[in-house]
Scaffold this motif. Structure first.
Motif, PDB file in Angstrom:
ATOM      1  N   GLY A 159       0.783  -1.225   0.000  1.00 62.60           N
ATOM      2  CA  GLY A 159       0.000   0.000   0.000  1.00 62.60           C
ATOM      3  C   GLY A 159       0.814   1.274   0.000  1.00 62.60           C
ATOM      4  O   GLY A 159       0.261   2.366   0.101  1.00 62.60           O
ATOM      5  N   VAL A 160       2.139   1.161  -0.119  1.00 64.27           N
ATOM      6  CA  VAL A 160       3.000   2.347  -0.125  1.00 64.27           C
ATOM      7  C   VAL A 160       3.194   2.843  -1.554  1.00 64.27           C
ATOM      8  O   VAL A 160       3.351   2.050  -2.479  1.00 64.27           O
ATOM      9  CB  VAL A 160       4.377   2.029   0.497  1.00 64.27           C
ATOM     10  CG1 VAL A 160       5.362   3.163   0.258  1.00 64.27           C
ATOM     11  CG2 VAL A 160       4.225   1.784   1.987  1.00 64.27           C
ATOM     12  N   MET A 161       3.159   4.141  -1.730  1.00 63.14           N
ATOM     13  CA  MET A 161       3.550   4.745  -3.001  1.00 63.14           C
ATOM     14  C   MET A 161       4.767   5.624  -2.757  1.00 63.14           C
ATOM     15  O   MET A 161       4.702   6.589  -1.991  1.00 63.14           O
ATOM     16  CB  MET A 161       2.424   5.579  -3.614  1.00 63.14           C
ATOM     17  CG  MET A 161       2.854   6.288  -4.914  1.00 63.14           C
ATOM     18  SD  MET A 161       1.548   7.296  -5.679  1.00 63.14           S
ATOM     19  CE  MET A 161       0.595   6.019  -6.501  1.00 63.14           C
ATOM     20  N   VAL A 162       5.880   5.279  -3.386  1.00 63.28           N
ATOM     21  CA  VAL A 162       7.102   6.066  -3.260  1.00 63.28           C
ATOM     22  C   VAL A 162       7.269   6.907  -4.526  1.00 63.28           C
ATOM     23  O   VAL A 162       7.253   6.379  -5.642  1.00 63.28           O
ATOM     24  CB  VAL A 162       8.342   5.172  -3.062  1.00 63.28           C
ATOM     25  CG1 VAL A 162       9.602   6.032  -2.937  1.00 63.28           C
ATOM     26  CG2 VAL A 162       8.175   4.293  -1.820  1.00 63.28           C
ATOM     27  N   VAL A 163       7.413   8.204  -4.336  1.00 64.89           N
ATOM     28  CA  VAL A 163       7.609   9.149  -5.437  1.00 64.89           C
ATOM     29  C   VAL A 163       9.051   9.629  -5.392  1.00 64.89           C
ATOM     30  O   VAL A 163       9.510  10.152  -4.370  1.00 64.89           O
ATOM     31  CB  VAL A 163       6.646  10.350  -5.315  1.00 64.89           C
ATOM     32  CG1 VAL A 163       6.884  11.347  -6.446  1.00 64.89           C
ATOM     33  CG2 VAL A 163       5.203   9.872  -5.305  1.00 64.89           C
ATOM     34  N   GLU A 200       2.231   5.882   7.193  1.00 66.74           N
ATOM     35  CA  GLU A 200       2.555   6.944   6.230  1.00 66.74           C
ATOM     36  C   GLU A 200       2.877   6.277   4.896  1.00 66.74           C
ATOM     37  O   GLU A 200       3.988   5.815   4.660  1.00 66.74           O
ATOM     38  CB  GLU A 200       3.741   7.760   6.744  1.00 66.74           C
ATOM     39  CG  GLU A 200       3.428   8.463   8.053  1.00 66.74           C
ATOM     40  CD  GLU A 200       4.658   9.060   8.734  1.00 66.74           C
ATOM     41  OE1 GLU A 200       4.476   9.887   9.639  1.00 66.74           O
ATOM     42  OE2 GLU A 200       5.788   8.676   8.367  1.00 66.74           O
ATOM     43  N   LYS A 201       1.873   6.244   4.025  1.00 67.73           N
ATOM     44  CA  LYS A 201       1.969   5.448   2.809  1.00 67.73           C
ATOM     45  C   LYS A 201       2.362   6.256   1.569  1.00 67.73           C
ATOM     46  O   LYS A 201       2.722   5.680   0.551  1.00 67.73           O
ATOM     47  CB  LYS A 201       0.636   4.744   2.543  1.00 67.73           C
ATOM     48  CG  LYS A 201       0.166   3.843   3.691  1.00 67.73           C
ATOM     49  CD  LYS A 201       1.114   2.665   3.904  1.00 67.73           C
ATOM     50  CE  LYS A 201       0.560   1.695   4.935  1.00 67.73           C
ATOM     51  NZ  LYS A 201       1.442   0.518   5.126  1.00 67.73           N
ATOM     52  N   LEU A 202       2.254   7.564   1.645  1.00 67.89           N
ATOM     53  CA  LEU A 202       2.691   8.428   0.544  1.00 67.89           C
ATOM     54  C   LEU A 202       4.063   8.989   0.907  1.00 67.89           C
ATOM     55  O   LEU A 202       4.184   9.791   1.832  1.00 67.89           O
ATOM     56  CB  LEU A 202       1.702   9.565   0.323  1.00 67.89           C
ATOM     57  CG  LEU A 202       0.651   9.396  -0.778  1.00 67.89           C
ATOM     58  CD1 LEU A 202      -0.299  10.574  -0.790  1.00 67.89           C
ATOM     59  CD2 LEU A 202       1.310   9.243  -2.143  1.00 67.89           C
ATOM     60  N   SER A 206       1.622  17.452  -6.753  1.00 69.72           N
ATOM     61  CA  SER A 206       1.407  16.660  -5.534  1.00 69.72           C
ATOM     62  C   SER A 206      -0.059  16.291  -5.371  1.00 69.72           C
ATOM     63  O   SER A 206      -0.381  15.178  -4.933  1.00 69.72           O
ATOM     64  CB  SER A 206       1.933  17.408  -4.299  1.00 69.72           C
ATOM     65  OG  SER A 206       1.226  18.603  -4.075  1.00 69.72           O
ATOM     66  N   ASP A 207      -0.974  17.190  -5.740  1.00 71.03           N
ATOM     67  CA  ASP A 207      -2.406  16.886  -5.682  1.00 71.03           C
ATOM     68  C   ASP A 207      -2.768  15.762  -6.654  1.00 71.03           C
ATOM     69  O   ASP A 207      -3.558  14.863  -6.323  1.00 71.03           O
ATOM     70  CB  ASP A 207      -3.239  18.127  -6.008  1.00 71.03           C
ATOM     71  CG  ASP A 207      -3.381  19.074  -4.823  1.00 71.03           C
ATOM     72  OD1 ASP A 207      -3.172  18.628  -3.676  1.00 71.03           O
ATOM     73  OD2 ASP A 207      -3.701  20.258  -5.049  1.00 71.03           O
ATOM     74  N   LYS A 208      -2.216  15.822  -7.853  1.00 71.10           N
ATOM     75  CA  LYS A 208      -2.486  14.777  -8.844  1.00 71.10           C
ATOM     76  C   LYS A 208      -2.029  13.413  -8.341  1.00 71.10           C
ATOM     77  O   LYS A 208      -2.716  12.402  -8.508  1.00 71.10           O
ATOM     78  CB  LYS A 208      -1.772  15.109 -10.165  1.00 71.10           C
ATOM     79  CG  LYS A 208      -2.414  16.220 -10.974  1.00 71.10           C
ATOM     80  CD  LYS A 208      -1.659  16.438 -12.280  1.00 71.10           C
ATOM     81  CE  LYS A 208      -2.314  17.540 -13.107  1.00 71.10           C
ATOM     82  NZ  LYS A 208      -1.563  17.777 -14.376  1.00 71.10           N
ATOM     83  N   ILE A 209      -0.854  13.394  -7.722  1.00 70.39           N
ATOM     84  CA  ILE A 209      -0.319  12.121  -7.225  1.00 70.39           C
ATOM     85  C   ILE A 209      -1.149  11.611  -6.055  1.00 70.39           C
ATOM     86  O   ILE A 209      -1.400  10.405  -5.933  1.00 70.39           O
ATOM     87  CB  ILE A 209       1.165  12.280  -6.849  1.00 70.39           C
ATOM     88  CG1 ILE A 209       1.991  12.581  -8.105  1.00 70.39           C
ATOM     89  CG2 ILE A 209       1.688  11.021  -6.152  1.00 70.39           C
ATOM     90  CD1 ILE A 209       3.443  12.915  -7.843  1.00 70.39           C
ATOM     91  N   GLU A 252      -7.066   6.576  -5.808  1.00 68.69           N
ATOM     92  CA  GLU A 252      -7.716   5.702  -6.785  1.00 68.69           C
ATOM     93  C   GLU A 252      -7.181   4.280  -6.684  1.00 68.69           C
ATOM     94  O   GLU A 252      -7.937   3.306  -6.802  1.00 68.69           O
ATOM     95  CB  GLU A 252      -7.500   6.248  -8.201  1.00 68.69           C
ATOM     96  CG  GLU A 252      -8.257   7.526  -8.493  1.00 68.69           C
ATOM     97  CD  GLU A 252      -7.882   8.121  -9.836  1.00 68.69           C
ATOM     98  OE1 GLU A 252      -7.139   7.454 -10.588  1.00 68.69           O
ATOM     99  OE2 GLU A 252      -8.324   9.241 -10.132  1.00 68.69           O
ATOM    100  N   LYS A 253      -5.888   4.151  -6.454  1.00 65.87           N
ATOM    101  CA  LYS A 253      -5.286   2.817  -6.355  1.00 65.87           C
ATOM    102  C   LYS A 253      -5.722   2.088  -5.089  1.00 65.87           C
ATOM    103  O   LYS A 253      -5.728   0.863  -5.042  1.00 65.87           O
ATOM    104  CB  LYS A 253      -3.761   2.929  -6.379  1.00 65.87           C
ATOM    105  CG  LYS A 253      -3.198   3.393  -7.706  1.00 65.87           C
ATOM    106  CD  LYS A 253      -1.699   3.301  -7.742  1.00 65.87           C
ATOM    107  CE  LYS A 253      -1.220   1.874  -7.689  1.00 65.87           C
ATOM    108  NZ  LYS A 253       0.231   1.745  -7.894  1.00 65.87           N
ATOM    109  N   GLN A 254      -6.070   2.877  -4.044  1.00 72.40           N
ATOM    110  CA  GLN A 254      -6.482   2.268  -2.784  1.00 72.40           C
ATOM    111  C   GLN A 254      -7.955   1.901  -2.766  1.00 72.40           C
ATOM    112  O   GLN A 254      -8.411   1.170  -1.892  1.00 72.40           O
ATOM    113  CB  GLN A 254      -6.191   3.221  -1.602  1.00 72.40           C
ATOM    114  CG  GLN A 254      -4.761   3.663  -1.488  1.00 72.40           C
ATOM    115  CD  GLN A 254      -3.791   2.492  -1.496  1.00 72.40           C
ATOM    116  OE1 GLN A 254      -3.891   1.588  -0.674  1.00 72.40           O
ATOM    117  NE2 GLN A 254      -2.830   2.512  -2.412  1.00 72.40           N
TER     118      GLN A 254
END
Length: 216
Positions: free
Chosen positions: A6-10, A113-115, A198-201, A207-209
């Motif tokens: 569930g983590v998204m790394v940018v 903290e997943k983002l 950052s808002d788009k991400i 959406e992915k969650q």
């Protein structure tokens, strides 16, 4: 349980002197946990670390201060004048850097903290881009970057140029990034674009969650 679920790394990277810290601050304000790879790089070469021992073995005791800490200026003078030695430094340090980054990602994940924004000047060179779902590169004109580096690090023009020339070129960043942010002077414009990205991400992450409901 896999703590990275569930983590998204940018990944945030770009040219030296382009002003990544400005973008990073906006992402932090918008709820992203930030991992600063520069701080990681300092942590893994603290006095008494295995990484520092390996650096001293290869480059000699001239890169070590009397108190046993790393003489950063001496090491920089060596590696930014000889690409092969810079590559050797990278070979030594990157495994330690990526290991610490993964550890910090897991810590953030376990805290919910997943983002996560990974602010990494050498994102591609260290192969830390392998951890990232999205990559943002910050670019700026050469003369602007040179002035920023001289002001920030107290370097001469020649030293600043050596650091700039040691990096990947602009076309590489363009062709390997999902978003490009230009930072040629207008702080308000850069802040606005950073908020928008950052808002788009954040929306993409939401959406992915969201679970998919199959209607029979």
């Amino acid at each position: 349980m896999n703590s990275l679920n569930g983590v998204m790394v940018v990944g945030l990277t770009g040219q030296t002197g382009a002003g990544k810290s400005t973008v990073s601050k906006i992402f932090a304000s918008n709820g992203f946990a930030v991992i600063d790879a520069d701080q990681v790089a300092r942590k893994i070469v603290e006095k008494g670390t295995k990484c520092l021992d390996e650096i001293a073995d290869f480059f000699g005791q001239g890169v070590i201060n009397e108190d046993g800490t790393l003489n950063r200026r001496a090491l920089a003078g060596i590696v930014f004048s000889d690409r092969s030695k810079l590559e050797m430094l990278n070979t030594i340090s990157y495994p330690y850097i990526t290991g610490e980054i993964l550890r910090q990602i897991r810590v953030h994940s376990m805290k919910g903290e997943k983002l996560i924004l990974l602010d990494a000047p050498t994102l591609f060179e260290s192969r830390a881009d392998d951890f990232c779902e999205i990559i943002i590169s910050v670019l700026a004109d050469e003369d602007i970057r040179e002035k920023r580096i001289i002001s920030r690090d107290g370097l001469t023009s020649e030293q600043a140029r050596k650091r700039m020339n040691s990096q990947l070129d602009e076309e590489f960043f363009r062709s390997h990034s999902d978003y490009i942010i230009h930072n040629n002077g207008s702080i308000d414009m850069v802040n606005g674009i950073s908020w928008e990205v950052s808002d788009k991400i954040r929306e993409l992450f939401k959406e992915k969650q969201t679970p998919v409901v199959n209607v029979q």
